[in-house]
Enzyme design. Structure first.
Site, PDB file in Angstrom:
ATOM      1  N   THR A 136       2.396 -33.697  22.508  1.00  0.00           N
ATOM      2  CA  THR A 136       1.785 -33.050  23.672  1.00  0.00           C
ATOM      3  C   THR A 136       0.282 -33.320  23.646  1.00  0.00           C
ATOM      4  O   THR A 136      -0.221 -34.005  22.750  1.00  0.00           O
ATOM      5  CB  THR A 136       2.023 -31.528  23.645  1.00  0.00           C
ATOM      6  OG1 THR A 136       1.198 -30.937  22.630  1.00  0.00           O
ATOM      7  CG2 THR A 136       3.478 -31.196  23.374  1.00  0.00           C
ATOM      8  N   CYS A 137      -0.453 -32.713  24.591  1.00  0.00           N
ATOM      9  CA  CYS A 137      -1.900 -32.942  24.616  1.00  0.00           C
ATOM     10  C   CYS A 137      -2.592 -32.316  23.409  1.00  0.00           C
ATOM     11  O   CYS A 137      -3.688 -32.732  23.041  1.00  0.00           O
ATOM     12  CB  CYS A 137      -2.498 -32.394  25.902  1.00  0.00           C
ATOM     13  SG  CYS A 137      -2.269 -30.627  26.144  1.00  0.00           S
ATOM     14  N   ASN A 138      -1.976 -31.323  22.797  1.00  0.00           N
ATOM     15  CA  ASN A 138      -2.626 -30.629  21.678  1.00  0.00           C
ATOM     16  C   ASN A 138      -2.037 -30.946  20.312  1.00  0.00           C
ATOM     17  O   ASN A 138      -2.586 -30.522  19.301  1.00  0.00           O
ATOM     18  CB  ASN A 138      -2.574 -29.111  21.899  1.00  0.00           C
ATOM     19  CG  ASN A 138      -3.567 -28.662  22.934  1.00  0.00           C
ATOM     20  OD1 ASN A 138      -4.653 -29.206  23.039  1.00  0.00           O
ATOM     21  ND2 ASN A 138      -3.185 -27.691  23.740  1.00  0.00           N
ATOM     22  N   SER A 142      -0.557 -22.515  19.501  1.00  0.00           N
ATOM     23  CA  SER A 142      -1.113 -23.248  20.640  1.00  0.00           C
ATOM     24  C   SER A 142      -2.601 -22.979  20.807  1.00  0.00           C
ATOM     25  O   SER A 142      -3.118 -21.960  20.332  1.00  0.00           O
ATOM     26  CB  SER A 142      -0.386 -22.863  21.927  1.00  0.00           C
ATOM     27  OG  SER A 142       0.973 -23.214  21.861  1.00  0.00           O
ATOM     28  N   PRO A 171       3.475 -20.510  27.575  1.00  0.00           N
ATOM     29  CA  PRO A 171       4.926 -20.702  27.655  1.00  0.00           C
ATOM     30  C   PRO A 171       5.398 -22.153  27.707  1.00  0.00           C
ATOM     31  O   PRO A 171       6.555 -22.426  27.424  1.00  0.00           O
ATOM     32  CB  PRO A 171       5.292 -19.977  28.960  1.00  0.00           C
ATOM     33  CG  PRO A 171       4.066 -20.115  29.811  1.00  0.00           C
ATOM     34  CD  PRO A 171       2.895 -20.090  28.861  1.00  0.00           C
ATOM     35  N   GLN A 172       4.520 -23.089  28.062  1.00  0.00           N
ATOM     36  CA  GLN A 172       4.972 -24.471  28.274  1.00  0.00           C
ATOM     37  C   GLN A 172       5.507 -25.127  26.998  1.00  0.00           C
ATOM     38  O   GLN A 172       6.393 -25.973  27.049  1.00  0.00           O
ATOM     39  CB  GLN A 172       3.827 -25.332  28.837  1.00  0.00           C
ATOM     40  CG  GLN A 172       3.494 -25.083  30.287  1.00  0.00           C
ATOM     41  CD  GLN A 172       2.694 -23.814  30.486  1.00  0.00           C
ATOM     42  OE1 GLN A 172       1.918 -23.440  29.610  1.00  0.00           O
ATOM     43  NE2 GLN A 172       2.884 -23.157  31.599  1.00  0.00           N
ATOM     44  N   GLN A 189       8.593 -27.866  26.142  1.00  0.00           N
ATOM     45  CA  GLN A 189       8.285 -29.181  25.576  1.00  0.00           C
ATOM     46  C   GLN A 189       9.084 -29.423  24.296  1.00  0.00           C
ATOM     47  O   GLN A 189       9.556 -30.537  24.047  1.00  0.00           O
ATOM     48  CB  GLN A 189       6.784 -29.283  25.304  1.00  0.00           C
ATOM     49  CG  GLN A 189       5.947 -29.352  26.572  1.00  0.00           C
ATOM     50  CD  GLN A 189       4.463 -29.144  26.317  1.00  0.00           C
ATOM     51  OE1 GLN A 189       4.067 -28.449  25.386  1.00  0.00           O
ATOM     52  NE2 GLN A 189       3.629 -29.741  27.153  1.00  0.00           N
ATOM     53  N   ALA A 232       1.723 -35.162  38.380  1.00  0.00           N
ATOM     54  CA  ALA A 232       2.586 -34.249  39.139  1.00  0.00           C
ATOM     55  C   ALA A 232       3.551 -33.523  38.206  1.00  0.00           C
ATOM     56  O   ALA A 232       4.621 -33.085  38.628  1.00  0.00           O
ATOM     57  CB  ALA A 232       3.353 -35.016  40.211  1.00  0.00           C
ATOM     58  N   GLY A 233       3.149 -33.383  36.945  1.00  0.00           N
ATOM     59  CA  GLY A 233       3.990 -32.698  35.968  1.00  0.00           C
ATOM     60  C   GLY A 233       3.796 -31.188  36.000  1.00  0.00           C
ATOM     61  O   GLY A 233       3.146 -30.635  36.902  1.00  0.00           O
TER      62      GLY A 233
END
Length: 436
Positions: A49-51, A117, A123-124, A128, A198-199
């Protein structure tokens, strides 16, 4: 089997490092199979993910200390990751962590519950992780061990969501990006936004901007249909990524979050847009990892460019109210780890008992077959039975006898104590109990 979690995240490395070890979703099945082929990896799931980028895997346990095995596992996976991403292993090692067994289980559950996080309780991450697990299932790199771990992890994460207030008034990276825009623009109703991607994250950004009063939005995406579907909900415009230069000059706010491995917006395009805007300032937030907006764009005097790492202060302000909920969540996770490890040990005992019974049955059948042949050949029944009992006992006790003698010579008296307990050898004068 042992459980391991190796990774790099927003706590151990800046975005400039994290983006270099992110995996392209399209290549994930191939990457999973490459990791599974490494010795001694048995099963593998990868979350990118991005993190964070994390590798969860199982491999056979040996008699070494867990920390030593974790270091060995880290060396194997770190070497592969450095080679795969063409990064200096020394540079990468300083940012990597590797956890084993109960620590790995606890970490996995904390990640799924949003406790690890950048945005506490977001919550995402659970979605993922479920997606990462599904991709690994599809690739055939998940079996019994990780299957059990992730099922328990998802169960605990669900309990954290339902039994604590960790998800109330949700705070996300998307929310933080919009809050930062509110700090810069006093009235967002007069601002126009360009959202790239558009995610799920961009959908959240669009929702927060809409609620904050932004009336004019343009969504740019690689697939126009996806952008149009999302734009319809917010009465926004939709364009393709290649059309960004034609709409960029109209945008006061640009927020980008795609899975592109290469930058989408370069310094040259932004410079041209600024000239058209007569250098009216532009506010940009690049949530993507790898980054969508070239780092050099920040050098332009009329651009305010921020990355996910710059959102920390805003995020930290909004998570203080969740600290009590986080403590409750940690307790649920610890309970989940204890349950999982206890279940694992029970399964180990069952497997050992099954192997023991199988071994005894094989020895019994071998000796019984010999005894039956002797009886068929007219041998004395009592003599055959006595020989069967003698040989059967010797066969069963041969290996344990050698091991116990070795343990005694090495001073490992606990092995002798365990033998006495297992066979209830309390006194040499006592007769064994009857029964099954």
């Amino acid at each position: 089997m042992g459980i391991w979690a190796l990774g790099i995240n927003h706590k151990t490395a800046p975005v400039s490092v994290r983006e270099r070890v992110a995996f392209d979703p399209a290549s994930m099945p191939e990457v999973l199979n490459q990791v599974q082929s490494l010795d001694p990896v048995s099963e593998v799931v990868i979350l990118s993910t991005c993190n964070r980028t994390e590798i969860y895997c199982s491999s056979p346990l040996d008699n070494q200390d867990i920390d030593i095995q974790a270091a060995q596992q880290k060396a194997v996976l770190a070497d592969w990751m450095a080679q795969h991403h063409n990064i200096d292993p020394q540079e990468l090692n300083g940012s990597l962590y590797c956890l084993g067994e109960d620590k790995a289980v606890q970490h996995t559950m904390r990640v799924a519950s949003g406790l690890d996080s950048l945005v506490l309780g977001e919550p995402q991450i659970l979605g993922q992780m479920k997606s990462a697990y599904a991709v690994a299932q599809e690739a055939g790199t998940v079996s019994t061990e990780l299957g059990r771990l992730f099922r328990q992890t998802f169960s605990i994460a669900k309990r954290v969501r339902t039994d604590t207030a960790i998800g109330e008034n949700p705070v996300s990276v998307a929310f933080a990006a919009v809050r930062m825009a509110q700090h810069i623009f006093a009235d967002l109703s007069h601002s126009r936004a360009l959202l790239i991607g558009a995610g799920e994250t961009i959908e959240l950004v669009a929702r927060h901007l809409h609620q904050a009063g932004v009336k004019k939005m343009t969504l740019a995406n690689r697939t126009l249909a996806r952008a149009q579907n999302l734009a319809q909900e917010f009465h926004a415009d939709a364009v393709l990524l290649e059309d960004i230069p034609t709409v960029l000059a109209d945008a006061d706010i640009i927020i980008s979050s795609t899975a592109s491995p290469l930058p989408i917006l370069g310094k040259g395009a932004v410079e041209k847009a600024l000239k058209k805007r007569r250098h009216k300032p532009m506010f940009m937030v690049d949530i993507a990892v790898p980054r969508d907006i070239e780092e050099e764009v920040a050098e332009l005097s009329d651009v305010y460019l921020y990355t996910v790492d710059d959102l920390r202060d805003i995020i930290e302000e909004n998570v203080r109210s969740r600290e009590d909920a986080a403590r409750q969540a940690e307790e649920l996770i610890l309970s989940g780890v204890e349950h999982y490890m206890r279940e694992l040990k029970t399964l180990d005992a069952v497997n050992t008992l099954t192997d023991l019974r199988t071994h005894v049955d094989l020895v019994k059948e071998d000796q019984l077959e010999k005894a039956l042949k002797q009886l068929q050949n007219g041998a004395d029944a009592e003599k055959v039975l006595r020989q069967f009992a003698h040989t059967f006992s010797n066969k069963l006790l041969h290996a344990p006898t050698k091991s116990l003698r070795k343990a005694g010579a090495e001073g490992r008296l606990e092995a002798l104590d365990w033998t006495r307990e297992l066979f209830q050898l309390n006194s040499s004068s006592e007769k064994p109990e009857s029964g099954h």
